[in-house]
Design a protein around this motif. Structure first.
Motif, PDB file in Angstrom:
ATOM      1  N   ALA A  65      27.441  40.348  46.609  1.00 24.79           N
ATOM      2  CA  ALA A  65      27.146  39.593  45.396  1.00 24.79           C
ATOM      3  C   ALA A  65      28.287  39.700  44.394  1.00 24.79           C
ATOM      4  O   ALA A  65      28.622  38.728  43.700  1.00 24.79           O
ATOM      5  N   ARG A  66      28.903  40.871  44.290  1.00 26.58           N
ATOM      6  CA  ARG A  66      30.036  41.038  43.384  1.00 26.58           C
ATOM      7  C   ARG A  66      31.226  40.191  43.838  1.00 26.58           C
ATOM      8  O   ARG A  66      31.956  39.626  43.022  1.00 26.58           O
ATOM      9  N   ALA A  67      31.431  40.088  45.148  1.00 29.17           N
ATOM     10  CA  ALA A  67      32.509  39.239  45.648  1.00 29.17           C
ATOM     11  C   ALA A  67      32.246  37.778  45.301  1.00 29.17           C
ATOM     12  O   ALA A  67      33.165  37.039  44.900  1.00 29.17           O
ATOM     13  N   ASP A  68      30.999  37.345  45.443  1.00 32.18           N
ATOM     14  CA  ASP A  68      30.642  35.975  45.049  1.00 32.18           C
ATOM     15  C   ASP A  68      30.908  35.754  43.564  1.00 32.18           C
ATOM     16  O   ASP A  68      31.397  34.692  43.155  1.00 32.18           O
ATOM     17  N   GLN A  69      30.581  36.751  42.764  1.00 26.04           N
ATOM     18  CA  GLN A  69      30.785  36.632  41.326  1.00 26.04           C
ATOM     19  C   GLN A  69      32.269  36.527  40.992  1.00 26.04           C
ATOM     20  O   GLN A  69      32.671  35.718  40.151  1.00 26.04           O
ATOM     21  N   LEU A  70      33.100  37.336  41.638  1.00 26.30           N
ATOM     22  CA  LEU A  70      34.545  37.247  41.400  1.00 26.30           C
ATOM     23  C   LEU A  70      35.070  35.876  41.799  1.00 26.30           C
ATOM     24  O   LEU A  70      35.893  35.285  41.083  1.00 26.30           O
ATOM     25  N   ALA A  71      34.591  35.363  42.923  1.00 30.09           N
ATOM     26  CA  ALA A  71      35.040  34.047  43.370  1.00 30.09           C
ATOM     27  C   ALA A  71      34.694  32.968  42.346  1.00 30.09           C
ATOM     28  O   ALA A  71      35.502  32.074  42.056  1.00 30.09           O
ATOM     29  N   ARG A  72      33.499  33.054  41.787  1.00 24.48           N
ATOM     30  CA  ARG A  72      33.102  32.061  40.782  1.00 24.48           C
ATOM     31  C   ARG A  72      33.960  32.170  39.527  1.00 24.48           C
ATOM     32  O   ARG A  72      34.328  31.147  38.918  1.00 24.48           O
ATOM     33  N   LEU A  73      34.279  33.386  39.119  1.00 20.82           N
ATOM     34  CA  LEU A  73      35.139  33.575  37.951  1.00 20.82           C
ATOM     35  C   LEU A  73      36.512  32.947  38.173  1.00 20.82           C
ATOM     36  O   LEU A  73      37.046  32.257  37.290  1.00 20.82           O
ATOM     37  N   LEU A  74      37.078  33.174  39.321  1.00 16.31           N
ATOM     38  CA  LEU A  74      38.408  32.650  39.623  1.00 16.31           C
ATOM     39  C   LEU A  74      38.388  31.128  39.774  1.00 16.31           C
ATOM     40  O   LEU A  74      39.300  30.431  39.335  1.00 16.31           O
ATOM     41  N   GLU A  75      37.336  30.621  40.396  1.00 16.75           N
ATOM     42  CA  GLU A  75      37.228  29.173  40.600  1.00 16.75           C
ATOM     43  C   GLU A  75      37.108  28.439  39.268  1.00 16.75           C
ATOM     44  O   GLU A  75      37.643  27.328  39.110  1.00 16.75           O
TER      45      GLU A  75
END
Length: 338
Positions: free
Chosen positions: A247-257
């Motif tokens: 879930a944290r990886a998904d969150q980082l991806a959304r921040l970067l996107e």
């Protein structure tokens, strides 16, 4: 070490049952994914002889072709994976042009991007062509414990052998590798006998005998730390850590996107996020990574995908917070604009 030997036998059978729905699954402990992959190729060689053809995607871990070399097998045949995974069409073509016994190695959690090959479809092709299937699930195999993420591994149980590394999503210090098989008889080629270690009458009398369970003789009781973790956290505890990390990886991806200063390669499959500064070329990106590393501010990996270099953030700390991710993105943005 009789107690450690008994504990290891219980542990390996218990873990193997998580990956193989068969009457007598089994596993051996290894130093990590590299040794487990080598053992998988060794067992396949003993089943089929020295002319075994090993097929693997270009996305496979380097230990696969290296193991073929170490074992005196013909050079492993690398198949193109331009989209990051081994496609059924590519494997079908390779199998159609291969003669003699074949071992196909698929990957569940690639080193570069954490991608998972289409395991079920690849297993179908192996069945059709009479090929053995080995799956290197060093990175992604523990997703099997999570009801949320288990569907990503559909087809994993169909492999003749599976590499698992609890050093990753199992959070174990090395060594914590595992090679699992659906039936204990598949490990028979590893059997070894030395009178001063496992005399036949001692083994028949019930003394623990693990000499044929490893390529090593003297080794640490690595089963103990794994067993302690499983006993302390249980399935639910480990599942919580796995789900939280993904879930944290998904969150980082959304921040970067969402950030105009960065380009996201793709949504993460497990917990690896590939990204790059929007206007940086490959040389600037490589320099940025080394600057952050040498300055002690961030440790990021690097990966090549789609012909370009990308920064790689592999999240494996379940205690990473949203604030940590914000701080990383702010740090990267500041470093990019210097």
């Amino acid at each position: 070490a009789p107690a450690a030997s008994t504990l290891e036998a219980l542990l390996t059978r218990t873990l193997a049952a998580e990956f193989h729905d068969t009457p007598h699954p089994d596993a051996v402990l290894t130093t990590g994914g590299t040794e487990a992959n080598q053992l998988a190729l060794l067992l396949a060689r003993e089943r089929h002889g020295p002319h075994l053809t090993v097929l693997h995607g270009a996305n496979a871990h380097h230990s696969i072709p290296r193991a073929a070399w170490l074992l005196g097998l013909p050079p492993a045949r690398s198949l193109p994976t331009p989209t990051g995974t081994l496609t059924p069409a590519t494997l079908a073509e390779a199998l159609a042009t291969s003669s003699g016994p074949v071992l196909v190695t698929a990957t569940a959690g690639t080193t570069d991007a954490g991608l998972i090959d289409p395991l079920d479809a690849l297993a179908d092709l192996c069945d059709q062509h009479g090929a053995d299937l080995h799956i290197d699930a060093s990175y992604g195999g523990l997703l099997q414990l999570s009801p949320r993420h288990r569907p990503k591994l559909a087809g994993l149980h169909r492999a003749r052998s599976i590499t698992i590394d609890l050093h990753k999503l199992g959070w174990q210090p090395i060594a914590a590798g595992l090679l699992t098989v659906p039936d204990t008889t598949l490990l028979a080629p590893l059997a070894h006998q030395a009178d001063y270690l496992n005399a036949t009458d001692d083994t028949q009398a019930g003394l623990p005998d693990l000499l044929g369970r490893s390529l090593r003789t003297t080794r640490r009781a690595d089963a103990l730390k794994i067993a302690a973790t499983l006993r302390s956290l249980g399935r639910d505890g480990l599942t919580h850590l796995i789900d939280r990390t993904c879930a944290r990886a998904d969150q980082l991806a959304r921040l970067l996107e969402a950030h105009p200063a960065f380009e996201l390669h793709a949504a993460p499959t497990i917990s690896t996020v590939l990204f790059r500064p929007t206007h940086a070329d490959d040389t600037a990106l490589a320099t940025l990574r080394r600057t952050l590393l040498q300055g002690g501010t961030a440790v990021l990996g690097r990966a090549t995908a789609d012909g370009r270099l990308w920064l790689k953030a592999t999240l494996l700390n379940p205690h990473t917070t949203a604030g940590d991710l914000d701080a990383l993105v702010n740090l990267l943005e500041g470093s990019t604009h210097r």
